[in-house]
Design an enzyme around this catalytic site. Structure first.
Site, PDB file in Angstrom:
ATOM      1  N   GLU A 133      -7.287   0.599  -4.582  1.00 17.99           N
ATOM      2  CA  GLU A 133      -7.300   0.496  -3.117  1.00 17.99           C
ATOM      3  C   GLU A 133      -8.639  -0.030  -2.581  1.00 17.99           C
ATOM      4  OE1 GLU A 133      -6.031   4.435  -2.098  1.00 17.99           O
ATOM      5  OE2 GLU A 133      -4.009   4.031  -2.845  1.00 17.99           O
ATOM      6  N   ASP A 171     -13.008   5.658   2.726  1.00 26.09           N
ATOM      7  CA  ASP A 171     -11.578   5.738   3.055  1.00 26.09           C
ATOM      8  C   ASP A 171     -11.222   7.149   3.494  1.00 26.09           C
ATOM      9  OD1 ASP A 171      -8.821   5.916   3.056  1.00 26.09           O
ATOM     10  OD2 ASP A 171      -8.542   4.862   1.159  1.00 26.09           O
ATOM     11  N   LYS A 178       2.583  11.303  -3.465  1.00 24.43           N
ATOM     12  CA  LYS A 178       1.556  10.589  -4.230  1.00 24.43           C
ATOM     13  C   LYS A 178       0.659  11.584  -4.979  1.00 24.43           C
ATOM     14  CE  LYS A 178      -1.854   6.949  -3.381  1.00 24.43           C
ATOM     15  NZ  LYS A 178      -2.345   6.048  -2.316  1.00 24.43           N
ATOM     16  N   ASP A 217       0.883  -1.165   0.000  1.00 24.19           N
ATOM     17  CA  ASP A 217       0.000   0.000   0.000  1.00 24.19           C
ATOM     18  C   ASP A 217       0.921   1.215   0.000  1.00 24.19           C
ATOM     19  OD1 ASP A 217      -1.634   2.130   0.583  1.00 24.19           O
ATOM     20  OD2 ASP A 217      -2.310   1.391   2.533  1.00 24.19           O
TER      21      ASP A 217
END
Ligand code: AMP
Length: 609
Positions: free
Chosen positions: A169, A191, A71, A8
């Protein structure tokens, strides 16, 4: 079986996990201090490159050379991220369609920064297993586009990892909870991390996940909760100690850390004490969960609108959701859980650690890809048909598009020329009838076939696609037992856009393609008949009369002429006529052969007596 780990690669933290063979359960791999989370932070110090907690400690001391949240920059152009740049103390520059980060005199790409994080996780896994780890499944947000996914793959490559699959994800989180086993249903994955909020609505059917809709807020998360607490504390400190600390960078950092720690304690405790020593005084106060909830309520509620929008995009009502999965550290906040439960009217899955659940799911996917789970559920389909080129350039499809993998198929072929010793195998991918219009995947040769008349060799071609999407093609001539094989990766270099285009072209050209195929098939048939008739005339021409021989020769010539045209009906009728003209010749030859066989049997019998 080569080991594949699940990674991850998060905005704030990254983790690596694997499936424990003894229990069959996914587990994260901690570092030597027992920490599973590796802060996705890289600091480029003069003494060397620091990563994780060591880099995090440089955030205050060396903000201009400590890179975090990279990211957000992966696979993006300067225009895409212009608005983000105010959040970064380091310098981001445009560079040929992508961005680079300037650290002193060096310019570094986002994948290079992520590669430092990945390399650290790779080394952690290698220390754990005591052997090299070279393959990984890496997760990305469901909304990541092709270039963001490609940048993630590049990061893996730079870190020395073969990224065997990029997984969404929310799909990984669902896998961690085993939701691929639901025969059919809709899953909402909520999330809420440190700095981002994502809601994804997935449909799962027969083990395959499809993203129906995504929404979210790229600047909302636990960090905002911390900021709300800090603002409140600044006011309280001003009141009690008559000092405003908002411009003191170090004091702010202290406050932020204390606020986060208090927030975390309040997820399990109803009240907590805060003690922050500053140079001039020590600040102390109690905070209750109710106070925290008042501070963050507006932020938590602001996640509900994106949830409703995603539902609307998917054409669903909250009650259509069968399962809700919680991901991200901030979903430990009791108020968040309450609001999610109220919205969907369901208790969300929260048994697994929400920080780890994506990595655990990546490990499950890695385990499936490595072939460790065989009784399970196919997580993918072949996007395009796979086949081989046969006589005249026609494609013979062995595995059609949308077949779930792993899968295999087998078909028999033969030669078209007398005495043919080798066969060229051409593996193609696509939906068109002719090989020249498809994507060429591989070519190889099957040689060493014993010389036989055309049509006699029995060539068995086998296609096998494993869970990795790797296609293995084997060709075996059964009479001579000669075999050859090749391995290809059909999806290599294939984007979703390519797939769509190829499928669409097959529709627009469907009619012309079918006609072209029929013409080639008619010619192939004509060629076979011509060869047989020529052979028959040579072997048995003397068995029929001159007039009949003449008629066969005329029909043969007519077919040769028709074969040279593009007139399919003409080729087909002249083929039928030649067949008809040779019917008697075939009968006579068969009789002669039969008589010959009987005669030799009688001779054998006489010999035996
Ligand atoms: P992630 O990006 O998923 O790693 O989530 C990180 C965020 O989760 C940070 O804002 C953390 O402060 C927050 N977090 C972690 N543990 C807890 C907890 N027990 N209660 C509340 N927030 C938490």
């Amino acid at each position: 079986m080569s080991r594949i780990v699940g990674i991850d690669l998060g905005t704030t933290n990254s983790l690596v996990a694997y499936v424990d063979e003894s229990t069959g359960l996914p587990r994260v791999i901690p570092d030597h201090d027992g920490q599973a989370l590796l802060p996705s932070i890289v600091s480029f110090a003069r003494e060397g490159v620091l990563v994780g907690a060591a880099a995090k400690r440089q955030l205050v001391r060396r903000p201009e050379s400590t890179v975090y949240s990279v990211k957000r920059l992966m696979g993006r152009g300067y225009e895409d991220v212009k608005e983000e740049l105010c959040y970064f103390p380091f310098k981001v520059l445009p560079c040929e369609g992508i961005v680079k980060i300037q650290i002193g005199s060096r310019e570094i790409t986002p994948p290079e920064v992520s590669a430092v994080v990945l390399k650290s996780l790779k080394e952690r896994a290698e220390a754990h297993f005591g052997e090299p780890v070279e393959k990984a499944v890496i997760t990305v947000p469901a909304y990541f586009n092709d270039s963001q996914r490609q940048a993630t793959k590049d990061a893996g490559r730079i870190a020395g990892l073969d990224v065997v699959r990029i997984v969404n994800e929310p799909t990984a989180a669902s896998l961690a909870y085993g939701l691929q086993r639901i025969r059919e249903g809709v899953v909402a994955v909520y999330d809420l991390g440190g700095g981002t909020f994502d809601i994804s609505i997935l449909r799962v059917k027969d083990g395959i996940f499809e993203v129906l809709a995504t929404n979210g807020n790229t600047h909302l998360g636990g960090d905002d909760f911390d900021r709300a607490i800090v603002v409140w504390l600044l006011d309280d400190i001003r009141e009690k100690h008559e000092v405003y600390l908002g411009r003191d960078l170090e004091a702010m950092q202290e406050l932020r850390l204390a606020a986060e720690a208090a927030k975390i304690r309040l997820s399990s405790d109803e009240r907590t004490a805060l003690t922050i020593p500053f140079d001039a005084f020590t600040y102390h106060r109690e905070v209750t969960r109710a106070e925290l909830e008042r501070l963050i309520e507006r932020l938590v509620d602001s996640t509900l609108l994106p949830c409703r929008m995603a539902l609307a995009d998917a054409g669903l009502a909250p009650s259509d959701i069968d399962e809700v999965v919680l991901v991200g550290g901030s979903t430990r906040v009791p108020l968040v859980r309450r609001r999610v439960r109220e919205l969907f009217g369901k208790t969300p899955h929260s048994q697994l650690n929400p920080d780890e659940v994506v990595a655990l799911g990546a490990a499950v996917q890695a385990h499936i890809l490595a072939g460790g789970i065989t009784d399970m559920l196919l997580l993918d389909v072949t996007p395009l048909s796979l086949g081989i080129e046969t006589l005249g350039g026609i494609v013979s499809v062995l595995i059609s598009r949308n077949t779930t993998i792993p899968t295999n198929a087998r078909e028999m072929f033969t030669t078209s020329v007398d005495g043919q010793r080798t066969v060229d195998m051409h593996v193609v991918q696509g939906e068109r009838e002719l090989a020249k219009d498809c994507r060429s995947l591989a070519r190889f040769e099957l040689s060493g076939i014993a010389a036989m008349p055309a049509g006699m060799p029995k060539i068995e071609v086998g296609f096998l696609i494993d869970a990795n999407g790797i296609l293995q093609v084997t060709a075996k001539e059964l009479r001579t037992a000669k075999a050859a094989a090749i391995e290809v990766k059909p999806t290599y270099g294939l984007s979703e856009v390519d797939v769509e285009r190829m499928v669409e072209e097959s529709f627009t050209h469907a009619e012309a393609d079918v006609e072209a195929r029929l013409l080639i098939e008619a010619r192939n048939e004509a060629d076979t008949v011509i060869t047989h008739v020529e052979r028959a005339l040579g072997q048995g021409g003397q068995l029929i009369g001159a007039g009949e021989r003449e008629a066969v020769a005329t029909a043969l010539e007519a077919l040769r002429r028709a074969r040279a045209t593009d007139d399919r009906p003409l080729i087909q009728t002249t083929t039928t006529e030649l067949n008809r003209a040779t019917e008697h010749l075939a009968e006579v030859m068969m009789d002669a052969a039969l008589k010959g066989a009987l005669a030799s049997r009688r001779a054998d019998e006489l010999m035996e007596k």
